[in-house]
Design a protein around this motif. Structure first.
Motif, short mmCIF file in Angstrom:
data_model
loop_
_atom_site.label_atom_id
_atom_site.label_comp_id
_atom_site.label_asym_id
_atom_site.label_seq_id
_atom_site.Cartn_x
_atom_site.Cartn_y
_atom_site.Cartn_z
N ALA A 242 0.83 -1.21 0.00
CA ALA A 242 0.00 0.00 0.00
C ALA A 242 0.86 1.25 0.00
O ALA A 242 0.58 2.22 -0.73
N MET A 243 1.92 1.24 0.80
CA MET A 243 2.73 2.44 0.96
C MET A 243 3.63 2.71 -0.25
O MET A 243 3.93 3.86 -0.55
N ASN A 244 4.05 1.64 -0.95
CA ASN A 244 4.94 1.89 -2.09
C ASN A 244 4.20 1.98 -3.41
O ASN A 244 4.81 2.16 -4.48
N GLY A 245 2.87 1.85 -3.36
CA GLY A 245 2.06 2.06 -4.54
C GLY A 245 2.05 0.95 -5.57
O GLY A 245 1.57 1.14 -6.68
N GLU A 246 2.53 -0.23 -5.20
CA GLU A 246 2.60 -1.31 -6.18
C GLU A 246 1.33 -2.14 -6.29
O GLU A 246 1.20 -2.98 -7.17
N ASP A 247 0.37 -1.90 -5.38
CA ASP A 247 -0.84 -2.72 -5.35
C ASP A 247 -2.02 -1.81 -5.07
O ASP A 247 -2.20 -1.30 -3.96
N ALA A 248 -2.87 -1.60 -6.10
CA ALA A 248 -4.00 -0.68 -5.97
C ALA A 248 -5.00 -1.16 -4.92
O ALA A 248 -5.60 -0.35 -4.21
N LEU A 249 -5.18 -2.47 -4.81
CA LEU A 249 -6.12 -3.00 -3.83
C LEU A 249 -5.59 -2.77 -2.41
O LEU A 249 -6.36 -2.41 -1.51
N ALA A 250 -4.29 -2.94 -2.22
CA ALA A 250 -3.70 -2.67 -0.91
C ALA A 250 -3.83 -1.19 -0.56
O ALA A 250 -4.11 -0.83 0.59
N GLY B 139 0.82 4.90 12.98
CA GLY B 139 0.38 6.26 12.72
C GLY B 139 1.44 7.06 11.98
O GLY B 139 1.14 7.81 11.03
N LEU B 140 2.69 6.91 12.40
CA LEU B 140 3.79 7.60 11.72
C LEU B 140 3.93 7.12 10.28
O LEU B 140 4.18 7.91 9.36
N ARG B 141 3.77 5.84 10.10
CA ARG B 141 3.96 5.26 8.77
C ARG B 141 2.93 5.76 7.77
O ARG B 141 3.23 5.92 6.58
N ILE B 142 1.71 6.00 8.24
CA ILE B 142 0.64 6.40 7.32
C ILE B 142 0.29 7.88 7.46
O ILE B 142 -0.78 8.31 7.04
N ARG B 143 1.20 8.66 8.01
CA ARG B 143 0.91 10.07 8.31
C ARG B 143 0.41 10.82 7.08
O ARG B 143 -0.54 11.60 7.16
N ASN B 144 1.05 10.62 5.93
CA ASN B 144 0.63 11.35 4.73
C ASN B 144 -0.73 10.86 4.24
O ASN B 144 -1.55 11.66 3.78
N GLN B 145 -0.96 9.58 4.34
CA GLN B 145 -2.23 9.03 3.89
C GLN B 145 -3.38 9.50 4.75
O GLN B 145 -4.50 9.70 4.26
#
Length: 211
Positions: free
Chosen positions: A124-132, A166-172
């Protein structure tokens, strides 16, 4: 998670990043809700006045999960097959993304190879999987709803999202529906919109708070 509450009470302002709500400091008096998705869903609150503060650890992560749309209805239905009672933590925690991911796949009629939560988050974070990525967005929506519910229950004048996830997904969190879901509380929307919601960015808030 009580230690994280102490970190929220004592960390410098530079360790708090705005997620939504007014760009204002956390309140100097009253209640600050603290929510941390990780292996589970940690919940506490800090109460402070002019003389000091107190931290109350809770089991707020185990409140009932409350769906707000048909997709969350489907997530709940999937989880209910395995659990007599579905708590918020079953959805809004690191491992919870597996059931979100597989529910979305089922709704789209897609067969997917079973993946563990770390793999789904990485994809999900690296954008390689749209479903993730869609599963991560849905996670943020649910986190916004639950954080808002807890703020209502606690009478919080500020909310802090904590934890490594929370830190990992801060931008999302900022670009997802998290802000809208946080305030979507019917007649209390104006009140919710006035609550500053921050992310604590200290690298080790649990150790800092324990110290």
């Amino acid at each position: 998670f009580e230690a994280v509450g102490h970190a929220v009470a004592q960390a410098d302002a530079r360790y708090f990043e705005r997620l939504t709500g007014p760009d204002a400091p956390l309140p100097a008096t009253g209640t600050i809700g603290v929510i941390g998705p990780g292996t589970g869903l940690g919940v506490a609150h800090v109460w402070r006045d002019d003389t000091g503060y107190r931290v109350q650890a809770t089991e707020g992560g185990h409140i009932d999960f409350a769906p707000l749309d048909s997709i969350e209805d489907a997530i709940l239905a999937r989880l209910r097959k395995r659990h007599r009672r579905v708590s918020a933590e079953r959805v809004v925690s690191g491992p919870g993304i597996v059931d979100i991911y597989e529910t979305l796949a089922g709704l789209e009629g897609r067969a997917v190879t079973p993946l563990d939560d770390r793999t789904i988050w990485t994809r999900a974070m690296n954008g390689e999987d749209a479903l993730a990525a869609a599963a991560a967005d849905r996670f943020c929506l649910s986190l916004g709803s639950i954080a808002g519910d807890l703020a209502l229950a606690q009478g919080a004048g500020g909310v802090v999202i904590a934890g490594g996830l929370g830190l990992r997904i801060r931008n999302q969190l900022v670009v997802s529906g998290f802000p809208e879901r946080f305030v979507a509380k019917g007649r209390f929307e104006n009140m919710m919109a006035a609550i500053p919601v921050k992310l604590i960015t200290h690298p080790q808030p649990g150790l800092f708070g324990a110290a």
